[in-house]
Structure formats: C-alpha cells, structure tokens
Design an enzyme around this catalytic site. Structure first.
Site, short mmCIF file in Angstrom:
data_model
loop_
_atom_site.label_atom_id
_atom_site.label_comp_id
_atom_site.label_asym_id
_atom_site.label_seq_id
_atom_site.Cartn_x
_atom_site.Cartn_y
_atom_site.Cartn_z
N ILE A 1 -12.67 -19.97 -11.33
CA ILE A 1 -14.03 -19.45 -11.46
C ILE A 1 -14.89 -20.00 -10.31
CG2 ILE A 1 -16.16 -19.51 -12.85
CD1 ILE A 1 -14.32 -19.76 -15.33
N SER B 1 -9.34 -22.65 -13.83
CA SER B 1 -9.91 -21.40 -14.35
C SER B 1 -10.16 -20.36 -13.26
CB SER B 1 -11.22 -21.68 -15.09
OG SER B 1 -11.07 -22.76 -15.97
N HIS C 1 -18.34 -20.91 -9.94
CA HIS C 1 -19.44 -21.13 -10.86
C HIS C 1 -20.80 -20.88 -10.21
CE1 HIS C 1 -17.10 -22.95 -14.14
NE2 HIS C 1 -16.31 -23.39 -13.19
#
Lengths: 482, 135, 422
Positions: free
Chosen positions: A47, A45, A49
C-alpha cells in the site's frame, strides 16, 4: 574502493541506490540473499499510504507524505504498476467516528491532501460489498496500491543500468572502521568504502553493532496475509482499513495492483529475524477480522498465504541518521509506511551525503527510465501479432493461469538484477503467481532459467540459496543398451 | 484353519475377500476357499495372493534423442511381488534410443521370468525444429 | 480462419470429442492443445488401470492416450500444439497464439471445451508454516518424475489419499525415495481400495486417516512436517501432534475444473461441480458451446471421460448439422438425499440417442443403499448398491423404454438409506 556501500537490497536500499546513481559516485548494493527484494519488501500490504496515520512531526509523517507525492512519477519512470485508488478507514460505531475525526485532523497537520469523512450512504455507494454495519469512513484519495517487489526490482535494475554494482549472496559478517572509511566482509568479498548505508531491515541492529554501540534494537513483528484468486479482485474498489480501537487493530482488505485480493496483516512479535511462517491462529484471525468488513467475501478462494516481518523499534519511528561513527548512516526501523516512504528516505539520505561531499558532481549519463516491460496479455490483438512477429517466443505461453509468455520470462532473466530463481521469475513477471501457483509452469520456467543462464536444471532453486527443487535424476545408474 | 482378509486389486471395484486356507491332518495346505468375490477373477486373485502374489510394474527408462529424457515402460505380465525391486534395478540400468514404438520390447525375458519389459508409449526421434506442429 | 468445430484441449476429452465428431460427419475440425504433445495428463500417468471399461483391458495412461492419438492421425484431424487459447466469445470466435501462426482468430460453428482441471494447492487448503521449497502438488511431482526424469525429494510425506497421491507414493518408492506416510483428513480414503493395497500396503506405507498436516518447517527446503489427528469438525486435536523428518510434502487434495475460458464465453458455471452447466448433449448454457471431461466435473476414471466426450462430440456434430433439438422447457435434474451433484443438469429427451446417462457423486460413505431415480416424485428406477463412496463417480443409465415414459419437470437421483457408515 567504493564511495558508498549500501547494505540491504529491499525497497529502501534499492531506492537509495537509484538516488545515488544520479551522482558521480561509485556505489555497491550488497545483500545476503540471492535476489533483491527478498526480505520485508516481498511480503507486505503493498500500500502507498496517504499519511494520516503517523504522529505529526515524526520522520514517519514527513517521509510518508513526501514519499506518496513522489510515487506517481517514480512508477511511471520505472514502468511499475501503481494505482491511486484511495483508501477508506471504516467506522462501526460512534467511538470509531471520533477516531476518524482524529485521524483526519492528524492527516491535515501532516499535509495529506483531500481527506474527507464519508457518510454511510456515500460509503455504500462506492463500496456495495462492505458490511452493512459500516456507518462512515475517512476517505484518503492519495492512497494507492503498488507492486512492492516489482518496485524494488525495478529500482535495482535502474540503479544497475546507471552503474551501481549489485552484490548478492553476500551476507555482511563484519565491518571494520579504517582510516579511509570501512572494510566490509560481505560473503566472499572484502569491500572498502568511504560510506556505509545500513538498510538491513530486521538485521539493521546487528549491522549497526559492528561499528557502533547498540543504540537501538530491532523488534521483528510478523504479519500474515491471505491472497485470493483474481476472480475476487473487484470485490472492493478501495483500500479498506478498520478504525483502530481499544479492541485492537483490524486487518486491511484491498484489491492488489495485479488484480488479486489481499487480506492482512496480523501482527505478532517480537520474533527472531528469520522466523517467517504462517500459523493456524494467524490465518483464523485474518478470516474473522476480514469477515467483519467484508462479510460476504468468498474466503475459500484463497490461493496462498504468506508472512512478512516488519522491523519495529520501541520508540516507533524511522531511524534515518548518521551513527556515532562518522560516515555510517543508519536507515533502520523502517516498518509501515516504509514502502511509501522509500523514495523520500532516499532523497533525504542523498541530502545527508551531499552535505558531506561538497564537490559532488551529477552523473551526466543518468537515465531515469528503465526499459519498458512488455506485458503480452495487456497488449492489443494487433500488438500481440506484432510482438510474436518480432520474437516468436511471445507466441509460447508458459504460465497458463496468468498467460505469461516465454519471451517475457527470458527478458526478466537477462535484465540487470535479473531473475535467477523460480520465485524471482514469479516476482518479476507473475509466471506461477496464479491459481495453480506454478503447478504447471514451474518445470518449464526451470527449463528456461537453466537454458538462459547456462546452468544445470538441478541447480535451479525456488527462492533462497538452498531452496533446491530437484534432488537428482531418476535412474541413478546407466548401462548403454542397444 | 486360518482366514486372511484381502482387497481384490484385479479391477477398480476392490471387492473385500476372505480367503480360507484348508489344511489336512498333516498340516499341509490342500486348497483355498475364497469368499466375497463378485467374479471369477477375484477367486483367482485370492488364491494367487496367498500362494504366489504378482504385480504389474510400471516405470520409466532413459531415452536418448527424443523430446523427453524418459519413456514409460511396463512389464508384459504381472511379475512375482518379491521381484519388484530387482525389476526396478534392471529397468534403471537401461538407456534406449528414439524412435520407439509403443509395445516395443525393451528388455527381453528379464530375470529369467519369461516376461518382457515393453515401452508403453511411442516416441519420435527429436527433430531440430521442435516448434509448434501444425497438422 | 474458419472451422466448423474447434476443440479446446488435446487431452482424453478433446481427443474423444474430435474423433466422435469426425465419425459423425464433421469434416472441418481443429484441436488446439497448449502442451507440446497430445494426450494431456495421461502422458504422465504411467501406471496401469486405464481402459477396463472402454477397451476391456488394462492399459497405462500413455497407452490409452496413444490409441486416441493414432485414431486422430488416421482420421487426419487437424491439431495445433504449443498453442494457447486466450479468449472465446459467445459468438464462438476463438483467439489463440503460438510461435508459428502468431496471434490468430478462428470463427467456429461449434466449440468443445475440454481444458481439464488443475490441482488444489497448499494455499487453497491453508497449510501453515514456512514457505520452504519441497512442497509440490502430486501432479507436478508426477510430471517431474515420470516425464522430465527428476526426483523431487528423498523423504516424502503425502497429504491426501486421492489416487494421484497413492500412485505417487508407490512411484517415489520405486525410484528410491522413502515415503513416510499418507495423511488423510477424512475418516476414509479418497482413492480406490486397490491402490491402497498395491501402492501403500505392498510397501508398508502407513495411511493415517483423520489426520492433517498442521505445520511445514524448514527455512529453505522442507525439513519437517507436523501432523495431528483431527476431530469430527476436521480440527487438529491438541496433543496428538507428531513431527516427521522429511524433505518433501506432496499434496493430493483435489482437482478444480479449469473454466477461465468458459467464463469469458459467458458459459454458466455450476458452483457444485465448478464446471459448466450442461444438458444431455453436453451443451453448455451457450448454444453451440459444448464441454466434456474434467472441465465439467472431476472424473476418477478416464473411461467415463471418454464416454462423456463422445457424447459431446456427437452432439456437436448434430448441432453443426442443425439436427440438435432445442427445447425451451428441458427437464431439470435434481440431486437429492445423499447425492452431491448430477451431470447433466438439464435433459431434453428429444436429443437422446439410445440411453440417458446420469453421472453423480454421493456425499459420504454408504453401504447397502438403493439409488432411486424419480421423475416428478414418481419412482422410475432403483438400483441396490453395496458400497458407495464420494471418491468414486457413480452413473445410472436409463434405457429407451424408461426415457419414453419421462414427463417434463424434474428428474431426481437420491439414496434410500439402510445404514450410514462414517
């Protein structure tokens, strides 16, 4: 004789390699593939986090929050695209709101900064394209988006710039414990090393088992994604998760750092570690789950689908520890938030090594920055003119969709850990990553690769070692005709 | 009596033809009747397709000294359909040198068919500088 | 730099527009082409079948292109190759780069957009499976085989029966490859009947209608594809799967007008065609910016691209000469029953020279229908057609005497059906 052999050149292996390059160590980074960043790191993804999702006091929680703190500086040093755009976890009902509260509390225990519950109105104001059924969201300002494979490539390049050897096309097929350390069979090479760091992703259990009892089993779970055309890149401003519920986990919808839009992942497994394919059901699921959050999204603007494997384990936490065999360190089961955690994991592994190498000296010549990447299209008009003046190849656009020039491609081929494949060029500088997916530029990228590397164009592959593109010349036989 | 259904390939309209074989008492074909055509060429095609079908062949030959390594060619006229692969063999064995002008005969009277293989584009000799051309 | 007319793209559309503008009195013209030579995609379309309408003879793609390139040279129209246009503003300031001029800007009085189109990819149709090498769009394969001289595979399956796919089936076969099947999602072919005869039937290549590829297999290079029959909703029918061993999958699944530059110039895009909204003069919503060819809507015959582009070139000349009439209340064309879209979208009859051409595509296969043209519900023309298919662009022409009668309002094209064939 190496001091350290790192097995696996994903984001974790490359981050460790770069960390080790800061010290007076002879390090080799080994991978079975023909490019770094060619496993889980290239299909996730992307990302960074915030860290509210991890159970407190787990390795995941610690590494996530620390890793997140390190991202800004690391990406700045390495000239890697990173944007701290924040994330939402959206709620559709009262149960979801309860979940948001729990996540917020958990995040606060983990040390995640700035968590806030937003009302329906606040959410709508920030994200007008979200479903009108969203009734609130947990906002995490520290979450961000990054170019995941760009990062691993940059880490590898910077490690190599600072003296780390990179050995590609070299699957590790055996490791023997010797009196001095380890003897490692990697492709055609036999490496001798004091330490081994196992970052082999979905193959980490197999690498561990060469010298240790099978203390863990990697369960590869597949996640499928859809990537959408750049015209959809501003559909959301934030990373949007769905609140996990008894009905399951939704998908994430987010703008990518390159300006596209991403929806994913599904999660299915365990699979075989090479079972990397998208499925009709998976792609259908993405659409259904995506539509729950962004019902008006133009799903027909998909430009590609891909799947990635995550190295899960039954106990659901990272394994970052010395194995029963001394000086063999497992860095395994690095599934989500592994990308975020990578720099923190590297830091931790370095601490473990420092404990063992009391006389370890710093590498006085270490340079933390890599040579900046020229992104022609992002330059001002004056800069564009200046660049072409310096190198006329900036005036030749090879990739028409992303407007990537010949000079940028050539640069990416000649760097340390440089591109040798068509997809390698794409991952480094986005030639072929646009809406035509290389239809127009692949022949020219191949021509440039062949010329710069002084090889036959027939030998240029798409991605993996045997992923040949051309099968030969037309016109098999020739008689000279005057 | 037998009827064969064909699609006319003479032009992009693609008329659906019915070609009826007319035979005499000795079972010899005497003529053909073509139906469904919308022009004269369709009738000609229908009969030819039954008796001696022909096709244009377009391909490439190797070229030296140009900016590309292949140059497109075509047959000057349609050739017998059964000669297509033989034609390709002849074409594949040829290498020519730039410059080439569109219409140049590359292979004369090949396979004894009184048909030539001709270049279907011009190609200049490659100069050292292949940079941007401003005209 | 200043030019009266800048033409973006040196393919068939750009070439025809440039020539026509010059022949209508524009002296200062510059054609910008991103490839290394003029001619556009025609240079790789080495098969014949081009020019039947324009030249009344059957030419190959390069021959067709060469006629226009020669003419361009003859008229001494300036062009730049290997030149990429990066931006166009509403004020017609064109920014471009190449290796010789560097970064440069041209202020134009008028611009013709002629960037063509691009191919839909595997991602766009979401074929599941691995990401092995060996999956190409038909056009990319065509370039490799016909221009670069490389084969892209030995055992081939083709998805989509559009003309590029059919032509590539023959081309790969002639170069020694084994084409196992052409797989078409729809119950009818997307290509011309003559191409099915001479590209597939001649070589015993099966055309599988109402079929789709459900999976690509192979870790590094394609090793197999799975195909299946589809139901009326185009969903694969379980149990009908067949595995074909092959190393290559060619995609001929449609073309998309390439309008990134048009959008930068704030040109309004029609969602049905994917191209700019244009009027009878091929002028876009931005005055002085014209568009023609596949950038407006995807054509199947280059002859119609030429015709449309001549119209753009001629009217661009009129615009530069300040002779183009701007009417605030143009007639609006309306695609009705059975018609998917019409080009042009607006009509100002004052600018029509001798006829009005309405180009359109139908939405399904029809037999024995009438094409009906109505002006504000009043029937002004009707043409009987034996056979209409979505793959073939249709056009109707209104002559001067019909045009004179037209009233402001709408101009619609619809089909009056006798029977529908599915």
């Amino acid at each position: 004789m190496y001091d350290v052999t790192i097995i696996g050149a994903g984001v974790v292996g490359t981050a460790i390699a770069r960390e080790l390059a800061k010290y007076d160590l002879k390090t080799v980074l080994v991978d079975k593939e023909n490019d770094v960043s060619n496993g889980t790191t290239k299909a996730n993804s992307a990302i960074v986090h915030a860290g509210f999702d991890c159970k407190p006091n787990t390795e995941k929680a610690k590494m996530n929050v620390r890793g997140n703190e390190m991202y800004e500086q690391m990406c700045k040093d390495l000239d890697v695209p990173f944007k701290k755009i924040g994330s939402f976890v959206v709620a559709f009902d009262e149960d979801d709101l309860t979940t948001l509260d729990k996540l917020k509390k958990q995040g606060e225990i983990n040390g995640v900064p700035g968590l806030k519950i937003l009302s329906k109105e606040e959410v709508e104001k920030r994200e007008p394209n979200l479903s009108k059924d969203v009734i609130g969201a947990l906002y995490a300002p520290s979450a961000g988006i990054v170019g995941s494979y760009e990062l691993a490539i940059a880490l590898a390049e910077n490690a190599a710039d600072n003296g780390v050897n990179i050995l590609l096309n070299s699957p590790v097929t055996n490791i023997d414990k010797t009196a001095e350390g380890f003897q490692i069979t990697a492709g055609k090479e036999t490496l001798v090393s004091h330490f081994v760091i196992n970052c082999a992703g979905v193959y980490a259990d197999k690498i561990n088992n060469f010298v240790n009892k099978p203390t863990f089993e990697i369960l590869p779970f597949i996640g499928e994604y859809n990537l959408f055309d750049k015209s959809t890149g501003d559909f959301l401003n934030t990373i949007v998760f769905q609140a996990p519920s008894s009905k399951g986990k939704g998908v994430v919808s987010l703008p990518t750092v390159e300006g596209n839009f991403l929806i994913g992942p599904t999660s299915e497994g365990p699979k075989q570690p090479n079972d990397l394919k998208t499925s009709r059901n998976g792609l259908q699921e993405l659409r259904e789950k995506g539509a729950k959050v962004v019902p008006n999204f133009p799903f027909h603007k998909v430009i590609t689908s891909f799947a990635g494997l995550r190295a899960k384990v039954a106990h659901n936490d990272f394994i970052i520890e010395e194995s029963e065999t001394a000086n063999f360190i497992n860095v395994a089961a690095i599934d989500s938030p592994g990308l975020t955690a990578a720099p923190a994991i590297a830091e931790k592994v370095m601490e473990m090594l420092k404990d063992k190498l009391v006389d370890l000296q710093a590498n006085m010549t270490f340079v933390p920055t890599r040579r900046p990447v020229t992104r022609f299209m992002e330059s001002s008009n004056e800069m564009k003119a200046e660049l072409i003046g310096k190198d006329h190849r900036y005036g030749r656009v090879i990739c028409r969709c992303e407007n990537i020039t010949e000079a940028e491609i050539v640069d990416m081929i000649h760097r340390h850990a440089g591109a040798t494949t068509v997809d390698g060029v794409k991952r480094r500088i986005r030639a072929g990553a646009g809406r035509c997916q290389g239809g127009f530029c692949a022949p020219r990228v191949m021509e440039i690769l062949a010329r710069e590397r002084n090889v036959d164009v027939l030998s240029i592959v798409k991605d993996k070692q045997d992923s040949y593109i051309l099968t030969g010349e037309t016109k098999a036989t020739t008689v000279e005709f005057v | 009596m037998s009827v064969t259904e064909l699609i006319c390939i003479t032009c992009p309209i693609g008329c659906h033809l019915e070609v009826e074989k007319v035979i005499n008492d000795d079972n010899e074909t005497v003529s053909y009747i073509v139906r469904g055509n919308t022009c004269k060429r369709g009738e000609k095609y229908g009969i030819e397709e039954m008796t001696a079908p022909t096709r244009m062949v377009t391909s490439t030959v190797k070229v030296d000294g140009a900016h590309l390594s292949r140059i497109p060619v075509k047959t000057s006229k349609p050739i017998p359909k059964e000669s297509i692969f033989e034609c390709m063999k002849v074409i594949n064995d040829v290498k020519i040198h730039a410059p080439v002008t569109c219409g140049d005969v590359i292979i004369e009277n090949f396979l004894g068919l009184d048909i030539n293989i001709i270049a279907s584009r011009s190609m200049k000799k490659r100069t050292k500088v292949t940079e941007t051309v401003n005209v | 730099m200043n030019y009266d007319l800048v033409i973006i793209g040196g393919g068939p559309a750009g070439l025809a527009a440039a020539i026509e503008a010059r022949e209508n009195g524009v002296e200062s013209i510059l054609v910008l082409e991103r490839d290394r030579e003029l001619g556009g995609i025609l240079q790789q379309c080495i098969h014949n079948g081009f020019g039947l309408h324009r030249f009344k003879e059957e030419l190959t793609g390069p021959e067709y292109a060469e006629r226009f390139i020669m003419k361009l040279h003859e008229l001494s129209i300036a062009f730049k190759l290997d030149t990429m246009v990066l931006d166009i503003t509403e004020e017609k300031l064109v920014s471009a780069v190449n290796t010789v001029d560097g970064f440069f800007q041209i202020q134009a009085k008028a611009v013709v957009l002629a960037m063509g189109c691009l191919e839909r990819t595997r991602g766009a149709i979401n074929i599941p499976g691995t990401r092995a090498a060996g999956v190409y769009t038909a056009g990319t394969a065509q370039r490799f085989v016909n221009m670069e001289g490389y084969m892209v595979g030995k055992d081939v399956v083709i998805v989509g029966s559009g003309d590029i796919g059919l032509v590539m089936a023959r081309r790969m076969t002639l170069e020694g490859a084994n084409v196992h099947a052409v797989v078409e999602l729809m119950p009818y072919s997307g290509g011309l009947a003559r191409n099915i005869v001479q590209c597939l039937n001649d070589f015993d290549i099966p055309l599988l209608l109402s079929h789709t590829v459900t999976e690509v297999r192979g870790e590094s290079r394609v090793e197999e594809v799975v195909i299946a029959k589809v139901d009326e909703q185009n969903r694969p029918i379980e149990g009908t799967e067949q595995v074909i061993t092959c190393d290559t999958l060619l995609l001929s699944v449609g073309l998309i007008p390439e309008n990134e530059l048009s959008k930068k110039a704030s040109v309004e895009i029609n969602p049905l065609t994917g191209g700019p909204v244009v009027n009878e003069s091929m002028e876009t919503s931005v005055p002085g910016i014209f568009a023609c060819g596949n950038v407006v809507h995807v054509h199947d015959l280059v002859d119609w691209v030429t015709e449309e582009s001549c119209r753009a070139g001629k009217h661009a000349a009129l615009y530069i000469q300040d002779k183009l009439v701007k009417n605030d209340d143009p007639m609006v064309t309306k695609a009705e029953n059975g018609v998917r879209y019409i080009v042009p979208h607006h009509v100002q009859t004052d600018n029509l020279v001798d006829k009005l051409t309405l180009m359109f595509r139908v939405d399904s296969v029809y037999e024995n229908v009438r094409i009906v043209i109505k002006n504000n519900e009043e029937k002004i023309k009707s043409i009987k057609k034996r056979h209409l298919v979505p793959a073939e662009m249709e056009s109707v022409h209104l002559k001067t005497r019909d045009i004179e009668k037209l009233q402001a309002g709408t101009l619609s094209v619809s089909l009056e059906l006798e029977e529908v064939v599915q």
